[in-house]
Design an enzyme around this catalytic site. Structure first.
Site, PDB file in Angstrom:
ATOM      1  N   SER A 147       0.793  -1.232   0.000  1.00 28.30           N
ATOM      2  CA  SER A 147       0.000   0.000   0.000  1.00 28.30           C
ATOM      3  C   SER A 147       0.827   1.285   0.000  1.00 28.30           C
ATOM      4  O   SER A 147       1.636   1.520  -0.891  1.00 28.30           O
ATOM      5  CB  SER A 147      -0.961  -0.042   1.195  1.00 28.30           C
ATOM      6  OG  SER A 147      -1.955   0.935   1.099  1.00 28.30           O
ATOM      7  N   ASP A 198      -9.986  -6.595  -3.321  1.00 31.78           N
ATOM      8  CA  ASP A 198      -9.436  -5.237  -3.432  1.00 31.78           C
ATOM      9  C   ASP A 198      -9.657  -4.752  -4.861  1.00 31.78           C
ATOM     10  O   ASP A 198      -8.917  -5.107  -5.772  1.00 31.78           O
ATOM     11  CB  ASP A 198      -7.946  -5.240  -3.089  1.00 31.78           C
ATOM     12  CG  ASP A 198      -7.335  -3.841  -3.108  1.00 31.78           C
ATOM     13  OD1 ASP A 198      -8.068  -2.874  -3.408  1.00 31.78           O
ATOM     14  OD2 ASP A 198      -6.131  -3.714  -2.830  1.00 31.78           O
ATOM     15  N   HIS A 225      -7.903  -5.358   0.741  1.00 31.13           N
ATOM     16  CA  HIS A 225      -6.669  -4.615   0.467  1.00 31.13           C
ATOM     17  C   HIS A 225      -5.517  -5.089   1.357  1.00 31.13           C
ATOM     18  O   HIS A 225      -4.417  -5.346   0.864  1.00 31.13           O
ATOM     19  CB  HIS A 225      -6.929  -3.123   0.670  1.00 31.13           C
ATOM     20  CG  HIS A 225      -5.743  -2.266   0.397  1.00 31.13           C
ATOM     21  ND1 HIS A 225      -5.088  -2.261  -0.818  1.00 31.13           N
ATOM     22  CD2 HIS A 225      -5.076  -1.377   1.181  1.00 31.13           C
ATOM     23  CE1 HIS A 225      -4.074  -1.410  -0.773  1.00 31.13           C
ATOM     24  NE2 HIS A 225      -4.051  -0.870   0.435  1.00 31.13           N
TER      25      HIS A 225
END
Length: 247
Positions: A147, A198, A225
């Site tokens: 991320s 995600d 995610h």
């Protein structure tokens, strides 16, 4: 006679109610997946410390239980997490037990690392990682980047991919900042990990990451995610399979 009939009727209703409760119970989802299911070894000591310099970075480190180190793995983290995430999941301990040296850092402004103006620029973020690697004597490492940490890992990869033994992006940010040709020039062995559920960052990052010429890809089913949190066992299996087969 009426009372006997009523008692039978009540007993039947009670039995039907118990059956319905049982069926509902059987239909409920099971307990969350255990995060330490793969780690059954002895206790592993997780060392902590701060790097030197102006931007002092907090880190957690485990050394391989075996004397010979198979590889060194550095873990970054996403926006809602820090280095403790990888200890809580048992990832650090698992890698130690499998013969790896593993280091997880708190990026500036997260966990136990103070904010730093240095990382407001791309060059500053690359320099920070270079300094952390040098300070911790990390060489030829595998870099794991979920991320938000893509804003650190992607610039580092583009400039220093020859210093990395492997790269594990997990739906990272910052992929749109580079052209397809730049990704094609990176020869580092790469494991692209993402969660099936995600539909934002994973889809966006895959459009660029798939141009890395030496990549494999693993989709973690029923994971979002932060797929390593939702399916830690599947995440650990995929990560270890990648690490164990690196040249």
């Amino acid at each position: 006679m009426v009372q006997k009939f009523m008692s039978r009727y009540q007993a039947a209703l009670l039995g039907l109610g118990l059956l319905l409760v049982f069926l509902l119970y059987m239909g409920l989802p099971g307990p969350p997946e255990q995060t330490s299911r793969l780690w059954r070894g002895p206790n592993v000591t997780v060392l902590t410390g701060l790097t030197r310099g102006n931007s002092r970075i907090f880190y957690r480190e485990v050394l391989p239980i075996q004397q010979a180190c198979r590889a060194e793995v550095v873990f970054l983290h996403g926006k809602a997490f820090n280095s403790h995430t990888w200890e809580q999941l048992g990832t650090l301990q698992l890698l130690s037990e499998r013969g790896y040296r593993a280091v997880a850092i708190d990026l500036p402004g997260f966990g136990n690392s103070a904010p730093s103006e240095e990382v407001s620029t791309e060059a500053g973020r690359v320099e920070l990682l270079e300094r952390v690697f040098q300070d911790l004597q990390v060489q030829n490492t595998v870099l794991v980047s979920p991320s938000l940490s893509g804003s650190y890992a992607l610039p580092f990869l583009m400039q220093n991919h020859h210093q990395l033994r492997g790269f594990v992006p997990i739906a990272p940010t910052y992929t749109r900042n580079y052209a397809q040709e730049q990704f094609r020039a990176v020869k580092t062995p790469t494991l692209i990990l993402y969660g099936e559920l995600d539909h934002t960052l994973a889809r966006e990052s895959l459009q660029q990451l798939r141009h890395l010429p030496n990549h494999s890809m693993v989709k973690l089913r029923d994971a979002g995610h932060a797929c390593y949190l939702h399916k830690p066992e599947a995440f650990h299996l995929a990560l270890l399979a990648f690490l164990d087969h690196l040249p």
